[in-house]
Design an enzyme around this catalytic site. Structure first.
Site, PDB file in Angstrom:
ATOM      1  N   ASP A  38       0.373  -1.471  -0.214  1.00  0.00           N
ATOM      2  CA  ASP A  38      -0.137  -0.389  -0.125  1.00  0.00           C
ATOM      3  C   ASP A  38       1.003   1.499  -0.134  1.00  0.00           C
ATOM      4  O   ASP A  38       1.801   1.479   0.989  1.00  0.00           O
ATOM      5  CB  ASP A  38      -1.332   0.137   0.980  1.00  0.00           C
ATOM      6  CG  ASP A  38      -1.320   1.392   1.070  1.00  0.00           C
ATOM      7  OD1 ASP A  38      -3.602   0.195   0.738  1.00  0.00           O
ATOM      8  OD2 ASP A  38      -1.944   1.785   1.342  1.00  0.00           O
ATOM      9  N   GLN A 100     -14.027   2.303   1.402  1.00  0.00           N
ATOM     10  CA  GLN A 100     -14.172   1.902  -0.036  1.00  0.00           C
ATOM     11  C   GLN A 100     -13.361   3.508  -0.611  1.00  0.00           C
ATOM     12  O   GLN A 100     -14.069   3.842  -0.548  1.00  0.00           O
ATOM     13  CB  GLN A 100     -14.525   0.883  -0.549  1.00  0.00           C
ATOM     14  CG  GLN A 100     -13.738   0.510  -1.442  1.00  0.00           C
ATOM     15  CD  GLN A 100     -15.173  -0.925  -2.312  1.00  0.00           C
ATOM     16  OE1 GLN A 100     -15.795  -0.765  -1.924  1.00  0.00           O
ATOM     17  NE2 GLN A 100     -14.229  -1.243  -3.359  1.00  0.00           N
ATOM     18  N   HIS A 106     -10.744  -5.774  -3.287  1.00  0.00           N
ATOM     19  CA  HIS A 106      -8.865  -5.915  -2.758  1.00  0.00           C
ATOM     20  C   HIS A 106      -8.556  -5.718  -1.422  1.00  0.00           C
ATOM     21  O   HIS A 106     -10.078  -5.390  -0.654  1.00  0.00           O
ATOM     22  CB  HIS A 106      -8.030  -4.794  -3.189  1.00  0.00           C
ATOM     23  CG  HIS A 106      -8.948  -3.138  -2.154  1.00  0.00           C
ATOM     24  ND1 HIS A 106      -9.440  -2.639  -3.416  1.00  0.00           N
ATOM     25  CD2 HIS A 106      -8.538  -2.716  -1.324  1.00  0.00           C
ATOM     26  CE1 HIS A 106     -10.245  -1.696  -2.261  1.00  0.00           C
ATOM     27  NE2 HIS A 106      -9.114  -1.214  -1.515  1.00  0.00           N
ATOM     28  N   HIS A 108      -6.805  -6.088   2.646  1.00  0.00           N
ATOM     29  CA  HIS A 108      -5.674  -5.025   2.837  1.00  0.00           C
ATOM     30  C   HIS A 108      -4.685  -6.120   4.218  1.00  0.00           C
ATOM     31  O   HIS A 108      -5.889  -6.633   4.665  1.00  0.00           O
ATOM     32  CB  HIS A 108      -6.279  -4.401   3.752  1.00  0.00           C
ATOM     33  CG  HIS A 108      -6.482  -2.843   3.375  1.00  0.00           C
ATOM     34  ND1 HIS A 108      -6.341  -1.095   3.094  1.00  0.00           N
ATOM     35  CD2 HIS A 108      -7.852  -2.489   2.436  1.00  0.00           C
ATOM     36  CE1 HIS A 108      -6.888  -0.841   2.378  1.00  0.00           C
ATOM     37  NE2 HIS A 108      -7.734  -1.187   2.352  1.00  0.00           N
TER      38      HIS A 108
HETATM   39  P1  AMP Z   1      -9.728   1.425   0.509  1.00  0.00           P
HETATM   40  O1  AMP Z   1      -9.823   2.102   0.949  1.00  0.00           O
HETATM   41  O2  AMP Z   1     -10.109  -0.012   0.940  1.00  0.00           O
HETATM   42  O3  AMP Z   1     -10.409   1.595  -0.994  1.00  0.00           O
HETATM   43  O4  AMP Z   1      -8.081   1.034  -0.513  1.00  0.00           O
HETATM   44  C1  AMP Z   1      -7.360   1.249  -1.122  1.00  0.00           C
HETATM   45  C2  AMP Z   1      -6.218   1.699  -1.194  1.00  0.00           C
HETATM   46  O5  AMP Z   1      -5.188   1.907  -1.438  1.00  0.00           O
HETATM   47  C3  AMP Z   1      -5.520   3.101   0.430  1.00  0.00           C
HETATM   48  O6  AMP Z   1      -5.279   1.907   1.366  1.00  0.00           O
HETATM   49  C4  AMP Z   1      -4.957   3.734  -0.497  1.00  0.00           C
HETATM   50  O7  AMP Z   1      -3.542   4.146  -0.020  1.00  0.00           O
HETATM   51  C5  AMP Z   1      -3.870   2.284  -1.272  1.00  0.00           C
HETATM   52  N1  AMP Z   1      -3.410   2.674  -2.970  1.00  0.00           N
HETATM   53  C6  AMP Z   1      -4.212   3.816  -3.658  1.00  0.00           C
HETATM   54  N2  AMP Z   1      -3.695   3.391  -4.803  1.00  0.00           N
HETATM   55  C7  AMP Z   1      -2.145   3.214  -4.595  1.00  0.00           C
HETATM   56  C8  AMP Z   1      -0.870   2.684  -5.418  1.00  0.00           C
HETATM   57  N3  AMP Z   1      -0.666   3.296  -6.444  1.00  0.00           N
HETATM   58  N4  AMP Z   1      -0.317   2.371  -4.924  1.00  0.00           N
HETATM   59  C9  AMP Z   1      -0.494   0.844  -3.925  1.00  0.00           C
HETATM   60  N5  AMP Z   1      -1.940   1.518  -3.146  1.00  0.00           N
HETATM   61  C10 AMP Z   1      -2.424   2.317  -3.592  1.00  0.00           C
END
Ligand code: AMP
Length: 120
Positions: A38, A100, A106, A108
């Site tokens: 992440d 989200q 996805h 975590h």
């Molecule tokens: P969510 O809030 O459950 O949708 O989680 C999305 C996650 O994606 C967040 O923890 C972000 O920090 C992560 N994220 C967003 N863009 C990227 C990226 N390009 N590479 C890795 N993680 C990312």
């Protein structure tokens, strides 16, 4: 395995990471799923595990491709085994109220510190 092409959304950030169009710190992958760190880690171990196919959240993934959901869980367990002695919290935010922000399913994988309960 199905011979149907995998669903993909060309606008989707995680579809683009799966396709190699956007760089990511990939830690594990297999036929069904990809695991990468992440960008904003919330724990010493914070890896996202995504299905290669595009489904907006865990519910649509479970209905549309249950094998891929199992693949996501399997890859998450491998990452936790490799990096944190097999211990991990596995979080799927589903919907904006649940925090989200990327609408490609996805999980975590979180670990490396003591977790609190209830989660915030
Ligand atoms: P969510 O809030 O459950 O949708 O989680 C999305 C996650 O994606 C967040 O923890 C972000 O920090 C992560 N994220 C967003 N863009 C990227 C990226 N390009 N590479 C890795 N993680 C990312």
């Amino acid at each position: 395995m199905s011979s149907e092409p995998r669903p993909r959304d060309p606008q989707c950030l995680f579809c683009r990471i799966v396709a190699g169009e956007i760089p990511a710190d990939v830690v594990a992958e297999d036929e069904q799923a990809l695991a990468f760190r992440d960008l904003e880690p919330q724990a010493p171990l914070h890896v996202l595990v995504v299905p290669r196919a595009h489904y907006p959240d865990i519910g649509t993934l479970a209905h549309g491709d249950p094998d891929a959901l199992v693949g996501v869980a399997r890859l998450a367990a491998k990452v936790a085994a490799d990096e944190n002695g097999g211990q991990f919290r596995f979080v799927f935010n589903s919907g904006r109220q649940a925090h989200q922000s990327v609408f490609h399913a996805h999980g975590h994988v979180l670990g490396g510190r003591d977790m609190t309960w209830p989660p915030g």
